[in-house]
Scaffold this active site. Structure first.
Site, PDB file in Angstrom:
ATOM      1  N   CYS A   3      -1.823   9.208   2.651  1.00 17.67           N
ATOM      2  CA  CYS A   3      -1.437   8.618   1.362  1.00 17.67           C
ATOM      3  C   CYS A   3      -2.456   8.867   0.270  1.00 17.67           C
ATOM      4  CB  CYS A   3      -1.186   7.118   1.521  1.00 17.67           C
ATOM      5  SG  CYS A   3      -2.651   6.165   1.992  1.00 17.67           S
ATOM      6  N   GLU A  16       0.885  -1.175   0.000  1.00 18.13           N
ATOM      7  CA  GLU A  16       0.000   0.000   0.000  1.00 18.13           C
ATOM      8  C   GLU A  16       0.911   1.210   0.000  1.00 18.13           C
ATOM      9  OE1 GLU A  16      -1.600   3.033   0.594  1.00 18.13           O
ATOM     10  OE2 GLU A  16      -2.158   2.565   2.653  1.00 18.13           O
TER      11      GLU A  16
END
Length: 399
Positions: free
Chosen positions: A161, A127
């Site tokens: 993110c 991720e």
């Protein structure tokens, strides 16, 4: 989770064909510093029947201290272990033979993790991040778009993110958009954001200096104030930015919003296609044809239309990147699946060997005729798998 039956063609109708979910095994989870207490990977691993080793980030010792305390207090230590340390410990851990590795972090470190994992053929979920573009077209509700983008961009001072990395606005709406962004920054954080408890700080000195240097990548038209002692960087708008500007090279991961403009929508999509695939593409529009075009033409982990961030709260929606923004998905059922090996199972009845005779040597013309007869029989509708299964069982029991 129960095995799932697989529907087959007639040739295997009498067989038991299914997928059998089994735990991958021992999972190595590398946590991120910006959301240390985010336990979705661990929950998914345990739900799948796995045990996990957790390596929290060394960058946030206070959050890590709380994580260790609560996990030891509330969770069975038989299903997890926590190891603390810096990058050298992380690299040592990657030399071990894990059954699966889950990593959250930057693309640069993600590449190193993937390379280490590849040496032992370890599967990974990465991720990562990247520069998530935000497009505001001429049909968008500019005021609503500015409000939602400000919220998503400056949350946790941009250290998220999935934060909008930069904004591309249709030329006809750019000035209106900039005015709305200024309005909402002030509405959210006041005239001096350094004094509000609702605005965070940069995580450490190294990242402060990195984000501060990005201020030189364009013309500061709002914000820009910094305080090294407090690691404070004000919510900032950069103008006079193009795709060739330095600020467009790497993920910002801070409270700086570069604003670009466009006129030719197909040309913009062509430019974005040539860049690395992002974790998220944000698009603000009321034009269904344009929305459909973005959906078809731009590859990203997620496409979010007319909002930011909130898609990640939908547990039924798998989350993950593509290409440089990551690989593999999790959240909800996808978390269970990320840590599960779906073993293919085929169980054939011990009887009915005459039907199998055609596959054995030697091969003669009569075998070909038998094969054609068997094939036509199985696909003619005359074959009743339940009848022949019961007949085979009776035949075995009578021996």
């Amino acid at each position: 989770m129960s095995p799932s039956k697989i529907k087959t063609d007639a040739a295997y109708a009498a067989d038991d064909v299914h997928l059998y979910p089994e735990p991958r095994g021992i999972i190595m989870i590398f946590g991120a510093w910006n959301y240390t207490l985010q336990l979705i990977p661990l929950i998914g691993a345990i739900a799948a029947g796995c045990c996990a080793v957790i390596k929290p980030s060394e960058i946030v010792p206070n959050s890590t201290k709380d994580l260790v305390k609560y996990l030891r207090e509330y969770m069975d230590s038989d299903c997890h272990r926590i190891l603390q340390g810096g990058p050298e410990i992380a690299m040592k851990l990657m030399e071990q033979r894990w059954d699966h590795v889950f990593f959250t972090g930057s693309t640069a470190i993600g590449k190193k993790v993937a390379a280490k994992a590849a040496a032992n053929l370890i599967s990974t979920t990465l991720e990562l991040g990247g520069k998530s573009p935000t497009i505001v077209d001429e049909t968008a509700n500019v005021d609503v778009a500015a409000r939602r983008i400000c919220w998503g961009k400056f949350m946790n001072t941009g250290q998220v993110c999935i934060a909008p990395d930069y904004v591309i606005v249709h030329k006809s709406k750019k000035e209106e958009f900039i005015a709305s962004v200024k309005k909402y920054i002030t509405e959210f954080y006041g005239a001096d954001p350094s004094k509000t408890p609702d605005y965070a700080r940069i995580v450490n000195d190294r990242n402060f200096e990195r984000v501060k240097s990005i201020l030189e990548g364009g013309k500061v038209i709002f914000g820009g104030e910094t305080n090294a002692e407090d690691r404070y960087i004000a919510p900032t708008i950069l103008d006079d930015v193009t795709f060739e500007s330095n600020v467009m090279d790497e993920e910002i991961f801070g409270p700086i919003m570069p604003i670009l403009e466009y006129e030719d929508f197909p040309a913009l999509l062509d430019t974005l296609r040539r860049r690395e695939k992002p974790l998220v593409t944000y698009f603000f529009s009321t034009n269904e044809q344009s929305i459909d075009l973005v959906k078809r033409e731009l590859s990203s982990g997620t496409l979010s239309v007319n909002d930011t961030i909130t898609f990640v709260c939908i547990p039924q929606l798998p989350f993950g990147g593509v290409g440089h923004s990551g690989q593999g998905r999790y959240h909800g059922k996808a978390s269970f699946e990320a840590f599960t090996n779906y073993k293919s199972v085929h169980c054939r009845n011990a009887g009915m060997e005459l039907a199998n005779d055609v596959r054995y040597p030697t091969f003669k013309n009569s075998k070909l005729k038998d094969f054609l007869y068997t094939f036509l029989f199985y696909n003619s509708g005359l074959y009743n798998p339940r009848k022949y299964r019961e007949k085979s069982i009776h035949s075995v029991e009578s021996r």
